[in-house]
Design a protein around this motif. Sequence first.
Motif, mmCIF file in Angstrom:
data_model
loop_
_atom_site.group_PDB
_atom_site.id
_atom_site.type_symbol
_atom_site.label_atom_id
_atom_site.label_comp_id
_atom_site.label_asym_id
_atom_site.label_seq_id
_atom_site.Cartn_x
_atom_site.Cartn_y
_atom_site.Cartn_z
ATOM 1 N N PRO A 246 1.775 -4.367 5.747
ATOM 2 C CA PRO A 246 1.047 -3.089 5.780
ATOM 3 C C PRO A 246 1.677 -2.071 6.724
ATOM 4 O O PRO A 246 1.569 -0.860 6.492
ATOM 5 C CB PRO A 246 -0.361 -3.483 6.234
ATOM 6 N N PHE A 247 2.360 -2.557 7.771
ATOM 7 C CA PHE A 247 3.018 -1.618 8.678
ATOM 8 C C PHE A 247 4.198 -0.939 7.984
ATOM 9 O O PHE A 247 4.357 0.287 8.077
ATOM 10 C CB PHE A 247 3.511 -2.346 9.931
ATOM 11 N N VAL A 248 5.017 -1.724 7.276
ATOM 12 C CA VAL A 248 6.146 -1.153 6.538
ATOM 13 C C VAL A 248 5.639 -0.203 5.463
ATOM 14 O O VAL A 248 6.210 0.871 5.245
ATOM 15 C CB VAL A 248 7.002 -2.281 5.929
ATOM 16 N N GLU A 249 4.556 -0.557 4.788
ATOM 17 C CA GLU A 249 3.986 0.320 3.772
ATOM 18 C C GLU A 249 3.470 1.616 4.399
ATOM 19 O O GLU A 249 3.551 2.686 3.784
ATOM 20 C CB GLU A 249 2.875 -0.401 3.017
ATOM 21 N N TYR A 250 2.936 1.526 5.609
ATOM 22 C CA TYR A 250 2.488 2.732 6.317
ATOM 23 C C TYR A 250 3.676 3.655 6.582
ATOM 24 O O TYR A 250 3.597 4.873 6.348
ATOM 25 C CB TYR A 250 1.811 2.343 7.629
ATOM 26 N N LEU A 251 4.793 3.088 7.067
ATOM 27 C CA LEU A 251 5.987 3.888 7.311
ATOM 28 C C LEU A 251 6.493 4.527 6.027
ATOM 29 O O LEU A 251 6.847 5.715 5.999
ATOM 30 C CB LEU A 251 7.096 3.027 7.922
ATOM 31 N N MET A 252 6.511 3.750 4.956
ATOM 32 C CA MET A 252 6.990 4.269 3.670
ATOM 33 C C MET A 252 6.094 5.373 3.137
ATOM 34 O O MET A 252 6.566 6.356 2.552
ATOM 35 C CB MET A 252 7.099 3.124 2.659
ATOM 36 N N GLU A 253 4.801 5.229 3.355
ATOM 37 C CA GLU A 253 3.866 6.271 2.919
ATOM 38 C C GLU A 253 4.102 7.564 3.678
ATOM 39 O O GLU A 253 4.077 8.658 3.097
ATOM 40 C CB GLU A 253 2.430 5.805 3.126
ATOM 41 N N GLN A 254 4.330 7.443 4.980
ATOM 42 C CA GLN A 254 4.621 8.628 5.785
ATOM 43 C C GLN A 254 5.894 9.314 5.301
ATOM 44 O O GLN A 254 5.952 10.535 5.172
ATOM 45 C CB GLN A 254 4.748 8.247 7.256
ATOM 46 N N LEU A 255 6.932 8.520 5.033
ATOM 47 C CA LEU A 255 8.181 9.076 4.520
ATOM 48 C C LEU A 255 7.988 9.687 3.143
ATOM 49 O O LEU A 255 8.547 10.742 2.827
ATOM 50 C CB LEU A 255 9.250 7.985 4.464
ATOM 51 N N GLN B 62 14.065 -3.802 2.195
ATOM 52 C CA GLN B 62 15.043 -4.874 2.377
ATOM 53 C C GLN B 62 14.805 -5.604 3.697
ATOM 54 O O GLN B 62 14.831 -6.841 3.748
ATOM 55 C CB GLN B 62 16.455 -4.289 2.347
ATOM 56 N N LYS B 63 14.576 -4.861 4.750
ATOM 57 C CA LYS B 63 14.337 -5.476 6.062
ATOM 58 C C LYS B 63 13.073 -6.324 6.041
ATOM 59 O O LYS B 63 13.034 -7.419 6.620
ATOM 60 C CB LYS B 63 14.231 -4.392 7.136
ATOM 61 N N PHE C 161 16.149 -1.385 13.733
ATOM 62 C CA PHE C 161 16.391 -0.436 12.648
ATOM 63 C C PHE C 161 15.421 0.740 12.733
ATOM 64 O O PHE C 161 15.813 1.905 12.575
ATOM 65 C CB PHE C 161 16.244 -1.142 11.296
ATOM 66 N N ILE C 162 14.167 0.447 12.991
ATOM 67 C CA ILE C 162 13.162 1.502 13.108
ATOM 68 C C ILE C 162 13.467 2.416 14.287
ATOM 69 O O ILE C 162 13.404 3.645 14.185
ATOM 70 C CB ILE C 162 11.754 0.887 13.240
ATOM 71 N N GLN C 163 13.833 1.826 15.411
ATOM 72 C CA GLN C 163 14.075 2.632 16.604
ATOM 73 C C GLN C 163 15.346 3.466 16.505
ATOM 74 O O GLN C 163 15.455 4.516 17.134
ATOM 75 C CB GLN C 163 14.137 1.727 17.830
#
Length: 325
Positions: free
Chosen positions: A125-134, A13-14, A36-38
Amino acid sequence: MRYEHNLQAKLKQKYGLVYGAHHDAYKHEIRYLRDFIQKSPALRAITETLENSNTEINPAEWVRDNFRTRSFSWPDTESGRAKIIWWFIQRWADGADPFGVAQSFSVSKYLDVILREMTEQTVRPFVEYLMEQLGSASEVLYMLERFARRLEWFDQAELYAKYGADTKHGEDTYDTHLRKFLFDQGIDYPFSQPKSASGQVDVVSGLDGDDPLVCEVKLYDTSRKGYGVPYVAKGFRQALDYAHDYSKSVAYLVTFNLSDQGLQMPTDEVTKPWPPRLHVDGVTVYLVTVNAKPLPSASKRGKASPRVVTRDELVNPHEDEASEG
């Protein structure tokens, strides 16, 4: 694993709000994303690990040497790219002009188009990286939850009998059982104990390729000297150290509770999702407790107060407590 899935949904959403922002509002939306990330401990742990990993990459120097008008180059690894993009996001959120970098990603003359094309090649790609980690964390937690239930429902008595017959090697008994289960669930190489700067980790394996899964195993048995909370705290510190050694933002501590009392672990999350987790030095350590001792029904054994473990006992253990057991 609802907690991780909710974070993934909010990240999407963000990102959508940043991508669709008018150029006058872009600085606000990118700041909302950064904040939001922090403010999310799990996401913050990932970004802190990024900042402390790939030490050969200095984002400012990389951008200076590899970004030009209508051309750019990323590092060889996804984490290296993510480190640079996170640096971008923080600068833009603090007021830096994104159009200086945007010219590397777009040939358009329209401001909104330039920002969208830059956002698609950086923030996405940064948001996708975070989502992949999660997502990876969610998969492992699902496996560990199934493992805990299977042991408690089907394997508890058998394993406890083995433990009682050879308490000296009791931790090996439970550790091996966990390895076998992880292998059966599709983790291809759960037998490795590679040397790292901190020693040997109980379970280090790859979900994908050589990406290590760090999982430390410890026993909690108040009937045996030296197997109390300080021993569990030792496992917490080992898991944390191994995560740093392998540049991971996530680690797992599986504690087999062999006592007559419940074991209540601390958590840094206000919503208290399962399992409890602590965020320390850029690493999220998930605390999975498995009830490994067969006990009479609650009506027969009466009401017992659980051993409530504090955050300080795990993060800052005291030497004089090492003999608890």
